[in-house]
Design a protein around this motif. Structure first.
Motif, PDB file in Angstrom:
ATOM      1  N   UNK A   2       0.029  24.062  -3.227  1.00 46.45           N
ATOM      2  CA  UNK A   2      -0.734  23.325  -4.225  1.00 46.45           C
ATOM      3  C   UNK A   2      -1.388  22.124  -3.566  1.00 46.45           C
ATOM      4  N   UNK A   3      -2.515  21.706  -4.103  1.00 50.42           N
ATOM      5  CA  UNK A   3      -3.252  20.591  -3.512  1.00 50.42           C
ATOM      6  C   UNK A   3      -2.718  19.256  -4.011  1.00 50.42           C
ATOM      7  N   UNK A   4      -2.903  18.238  -3.177  1.00 48.76           N
ATOM      8  CA  UNK A   4      -2.601  16.860  -3.546  1.00 48.76           C
ATOM      9  C   UNK A   4      -3.892  16.054  -3.498  1.00 48.76           C
ATOM     10  N   UNK A   5      -3.931  14.985  -4.248  1.00 44.71           N
ATOM     11  CA  UNK A   5      -5.082  14.088  -4.191  1.00 44.71           C
ATOM     12  C   UNK A   5      -4.966  13.209  -2.942  1.00 44.71           C
ATOM     13  N   UNK A   6      -5.859  13.388  -1.962  1.00 48.19           N
ATOM     14  CA  UNK A   6      -5.754  12.604  -0.723  1.00 48.19           C
ATOM     15  C   UNK A   6      -6.450  11.248  -0.780  1.00 48.19           C
ATOM     16  N   UNK A   7      -7.002  10.895  -1.930  1.00 49.19           N
ATOM     17  CA  UNK A   7      -7.827   9.688  -2.010  1.00 49.19           C
ATOM     18  C   UNK A   7      -7.090   8.436  -1.539  1.00 49.19           C
ATOM     19  N   UNK A   8      -5.883   8.221  -2.050  1.00 48.37           N
ATOM     20  CA  UNK A   8      -5.165   6.981  -1.747  1.00 48.37           C
ATOM     21  C   UNK A   8      -4.699   6.939  -0.292  1.00 48.37           C
TER      22      UNK A   8
ATOM     23  N   UNK B 250       6.447  12.848  -4.783  1.00 51.80           N
ATOM     24  CA  UNK B 250       6.899  11.593  -4.201  1.00 51.80           C
ATOM     25  C   UNK B 250       7.701  11.773  -2.929  1.00 51.80           C
ATOM     26  N   UNK B 251       8.378  12.930  -2.813  1.00 53.21           N
ATOM     27  CA  UNK B 251       9.201  13.172  -1.624  1.00 53.21           C
ATOM     28  C   UNK B 251       8.357  13.366  -0.370  1.00 53.21           C
ATOM     29  N   UNK B 252       7.051  13.568  -0.539  1.00 55.92           N
ATOM     30  CA  UNK B 252       6.168  13.755   0.614  1.00 55.92           C
ATOM     31  C   UNK B 252       5.569  12.441   1.117  1.00 55.92           C
ATOM     32  N   UNK B 253       5.823  11.352   0.429  1.00 58.83           N
ATOM     33  CA  UNK B 253       5.196  10.080   0.786  1.00 58.83           C
ATOM     34  C   UNK B 253       5.511   9.680   2.224  1.00 58.83           C
TER      35      UNK B 253
ATOM     36  N   UNK C 152       0.834  -1.207   0.000  1.00 61.38           N
ATOM     37  CA  UNK C 152       0.000   0.000   0.000  1.00 61.38           C
ATOM     38  C   UNK C 152       0.865   1.251   0.000  1.00 61.38           C
ATOM     39  N   UNK C 153       1.912   1.247   0.814  1.00 61.82           N
ATOM     40  CA  UNK C 153       2.799   2.406   0.897  1.00 61.82           C
ATOM     41  C   UNK C 153       3.501   2.665  -0.433  1.00 61.82           C
ATOM     42  N   UNK C 154       3.920   1.598  -1.087  1.00 57.39           N
ATOM     43  CA  UNK C 154       4.569   1.741  -2.393  1.00 57.39           C
ATOM     44  C   UNK C 154       3.581   2.323  -3.402  1.00 57.39           C
ATOM     45  N   UNK C 155       2.327   1.839  -3.339  1.00 59.23           N
ATOM     46  CA  UNK C 155       1.300   2.351  -4.241  1.00 59.23           C
ATOM     47  C   UNK C 155       1.036   3.830  -4.021  1.00 59.23           C
ATOM     48  N   UNK C 156       1.010   4.248  -2.755  1.00 62.74           N
ATOM     49  CA  UNK C 156       0.788   5.661  -2.438  1.00 62.74           C
ATOM     50  C   UNK C 156       1.947   6.510  -2.952  1.00 62.74           C
ATOM     51  N   UNK C 157       3.168   6.025  -2.757  1.00 64.44           N
ATOM     52  CA  UNK C 157       4.326   6.769  -3.259  1.00 64.44           C
ATOM     53  C   UNK C 157       4.247   6.936  -4.777  1.00 64.44           C
TER      54      UNK C 157
ATOM     55  N   UNK D 107       0.083  11.168   9.203  1.00 63.44           N
ATOM     56  CA  UNK D 107      -1.360  10.939   9.118  1.00 63.44           C
ATOM     57  C   UNK D 107      -1.709   9.642   9.848  1.00 63.44           C
ATOM     58  N   UNK D 108      -2.270   9.773  11.029  1.00 61.87           N
ATOM     59  CA  UNK D 108      -2.536   8.610  11.873  1.00 61.87           C
ATOM     60  C   UNK D 108      -3.991   8.170  11.869  1.00 61.87           C
TER      61      UNK D 108
END
Length: 226
Positions: free
Chosen positions: A200-206, A51-54, A37-42, A61-62
């Motif tokens: 700038x916004x990021x997509x938080x879906x994943x 990607x540097x924010x992954x 899952x973490x790899x997919x989010x990155x 985010x807990x």
């Protein structure tokens, strides 16, 4: 007698070893799924040149932002609506994810902070209604909009902890202060990062999907208001 006691001890040892082995296997399976899952989010963040924010986002985010309803009357659901068109206030793109409630009742579900941070913005926006903006220690800005009302004690400058209730899901916005009912009850959740040319916004879906699937979403139950 001694022989029977020895056999009993062996059975206990075997049972304990079996139990520990099962736990280890389950942990390894969960760890593998978590890493996938973490790899997919990155990978998804890399598509947004973030990607540097992954690591930062996954670390701070807990909690899923909507508290579960222990009464079982209300459930929340969401889909990837990031970037879809919006027309109120002019042509624009949706900069977050709408988390909907199965019960269209303002104030029914509690909203909690996904991370530690400082309340940077509180108050009315025509588009966002009653909203909160929380800045984490890393500098990421988390945006919670269309709240029905705020939790007592929440004000600009307040330090909040991950999982702390900050307000309640509503349907405010799209008009002068106090406007309600222009759309169904939901939480608009957004994530903003700083770049050289501004935020700038990021997509938080994943990330939301990850929090929900990993069970962090339901670690602490509130929401007994329906």
């Amino acid at each position: 007698m001694k022989k029977n006691r020895f056999i009993s001890i062996k059975k206990v040892i075997y049972a304990v070893l079996f139990f520990v082995t099962v736990l280890c296997v389950l942990y390894c399976v969960q760890w593998k799924e978590d890493m996938q899952c973490r790899i997919g989010i990155r990978m998804q963040l890399e598509k947004q040149d973030a990607g540097e924010y992954a690591h930062t986002l996954l670390d701070e985010m807990e909690y899923f932002p909507v508290c579960p309803d222990n009464t079982g009357k209300a459930e929340c659901y969401f889909e990837d609506g990031y970037g879809t068109g919006r027309t109120y206030g002019g042509e624009r793109k949706h900069e977050g994810i709408d988390i909907m409630s199965s019960v269209n009742k303002p104030g029914c579900l509690a909203i909690r902070s996904v991370s530690d941070g400082i309340v940077e913005k509180k108050g009315w926006l025509e588009l966002g209604g009653y909203r909160l903006g929380i800045r984490s220690r890393s500098g990421v800005y988390y945006y919670y909009a269309h709240l029905d009302h705020y939790e007592d004690g929440i004000k600009e400058g307040t330090h909040v902890h991950a999982g702390e209730i900050i307000g309640y899901m509503g349907n405010t916005g799209y008009g002068p202060e106090g406007t309600k009912g222009q759309f169904d009850v939901h939480l608009h959740f957004g994530i903003y990062i700083s770049r050289a040319d501004g935020e700038t916004s990021l997509n938080p879906y994943y990330l939301l999907e990850y929090l929900s699937e990993r069970g962090k979403a339901w670690r602490h139950g509130f929401g007994e208001r329906c």
